[in-house]
Scaffold this active site. Sequence first.
Site, PDB file in Angstrom:
ATOM      1  N   TYR A 152       2.480   5.374  -5.981  1.00  0.00           N
ATOM      2  CA  TYR A 152       2.304   4.757  -4.660  1.00  0.00           C
ATOM      3  C   TYR A 152       0.887   4.237  -4.530  1.00  0.00           C
ATOM      4  CZ  TYR A 152       1.780   4.392   0.418  1.00  0.00           C
ATOM      5  OH  TYR A 152       1.543   3.933   1.700  1.00  0.00           O
ATOM      6  N   GLU A 240       0.852  -2.493   1.037  1.00  0.00           N
ATOM      7  CA  GLU A 240       1.478  -1.281   0.522  1.00  0.00           C
ATOM      8  C   GLU A 240       2.421  -1.628  -0.619  1.00  0.00           C
ATOM      9  OE1 GLU A 240       4.691   0.757   2.659  1.00  0.00           O
ATOM     10  OE2 GLU A 240       3.416   2.534   2.672  1.00  0.00           O
TER      11      GLU A 240
END
Length: 431
Positions: A152, A240
Site C-alpha cells: 500500500y 493512493e
Amino acid sequence: MASPVAAQAGKLLQRLALRRPLLAATSQTFQVTSRRWLNLQEYQSKKLMSDNGVKVQRFFVADTASEALEAAEKLNAKEIVLKAQILAGGRGKGVFNSGLKGGVHLTKDPKVVGQLAKQMIYNLATKQTPKNGVKVKKVMVAEALDISRETYLAILMDRSCNGPVLVGSPQGGVDIEEVAASSPELIFKEKIDIFEGIKDSQAQRMAENLGFLGPLKNQAADQIKKLYNLFLKIDATQVEVNPFGETPEGQVVCFDAKINFDDNAEFRQKDIFAMDDKSENEPIENEAARYDLKYIGLDGNIACFVNGAGLAMATCDIISLNGGKPANFLDLGGGVKEAQVYQAFKLLTADPKVEAILVNIFGGIVNCAIIANGIIKACRELELKVPLVVRLEGTNVHEAQNLLNTSGLPITSAVDLEDAARKAVASVAKK
Ligand code: GDP
Ligand code: MN
C-alpha cells in the site's frame, strides 16, 4: 457530547469524500470543512500517472460490451482484467445487481470479455457505496499482470504534519483499514518537507519498508518519487495506490489509483478540472455546486440555510435537540451574492420533504442585508409555501432586519439560534 445528527452528517460527508485515505479517519473536521468536489475515475487517474512516468498497465475504456471485446482484442494480452469504473473503493469485493460478484474480473479468454462486461454495466454495491450501489457506466479493460506481492502506498496532504506525508504498508491489497487497526506497526510514514521535496533516502527507506528487495528497491523508490512529483504538479491532496504491487517478472506496478485534488487550485489545473466526473453526484449537489453552494441531504423535514460547515452542524444539532429533524443543509460559504441566496432557496424548496426553512446566518464576511434582499426576492418570486424562520447576526444586521420586517412577507424572525430552532420545530409540529 456526541451529537447524533452531526454524526449522521459527518458520515454523509465521509461518503462524499469517497475512497477516503487512511489518515482521514483521524481528522473528521478536516473532511467537514474541505469537501472535495473534483473526482476522477481510476482510468483518468492512471492516464495522469502514465503521462508522468508512473508504471500502470496498458488499458482501454469501454462504454459497452462490444467496445470491451474490441479493447481486449486490441490489447492482445495473455490475460485481461476488467474493472468497473466507479468512484467508490472496495470494488474487488463488490456485487453487481446483475448477480455478478466482484467489480474486478480476470480472464484468459478474450471471448468472454463481452459477456463479463455486459454484466458489469449494472449497479455495483461495495462497502463504500450506498446500499443499492452505483451505476457503472464505464469498464476499464486492461492487460492483467501476475501479482506476487501487494503493498500500500499513499501520499497525503496532512494537517498534523503541516504538509505532505508518505504512508505505506507492506500489507497492501483490499483491506488497508483493517491493517491500520490491527497491525499499526505495519504502517510506515515519511513526512516530506514541501520546500525541500522528497529525498532519495526517504524514497529508499519507504521502498525498503514496503519490502521491495534487491533491484526492486530502486525501482520502487523511483516510482515513489515520480508519484510524489505528480502529487505536487497536479495539486493533489491525496494519491493512493492500493495495491502498489510487484510482479514475478520484477516490475513495480500501480494496480489501482485514487487521486483527490485541492479545489483552490482549479485556476491552474483547468485541464484536470475539466475531466471532473460528476455523474455519481446527486443532481441537487451538482446544481448547488454550479452556484458555489454546498448541499448535503438528510432525512428530516426542516431545511437549513447556513454559512459555514460548523454552523451547519450546530444548526442540525439544535434542531434535533428541540425535537425536530433537519431535511438538509445548504452552505452558502463567504462572499455571497444576492443571486446565490435566490438559487439556494430554489434548491431547498424543490425538495418535497421540506416543511419549513430555517435560515441561520452569521454575518462576518457575509453582509446580512444582502442575505435579507435575497430572501425577500426568493419569497416573492418562488411564492414560498412553507414557514420561514430567520436568524441573522453580525454585519449589517439592523438594516437586514428592517428589510425583512417591512417586506410584508410572513417571515418569523428569531433572536438567536435556540429561538430559531424552537420556532422552526414548532412551525412543523403545527401542521
Ligand atoms: P478495489 O477493490 O476497488 O480497490 O480495486 P483494485 O483495483 O485495487 O482491485 C482489487 C484487487 O484485484 C487487487 O487488490 C488485486 O488483488 C486484484 N487485481 C487488480 N488488477 C489485477 C491484475 O492485473 N492482476 C491480478 N492478478 N490481480 C489484479
Ligand atoms: Mn484498490
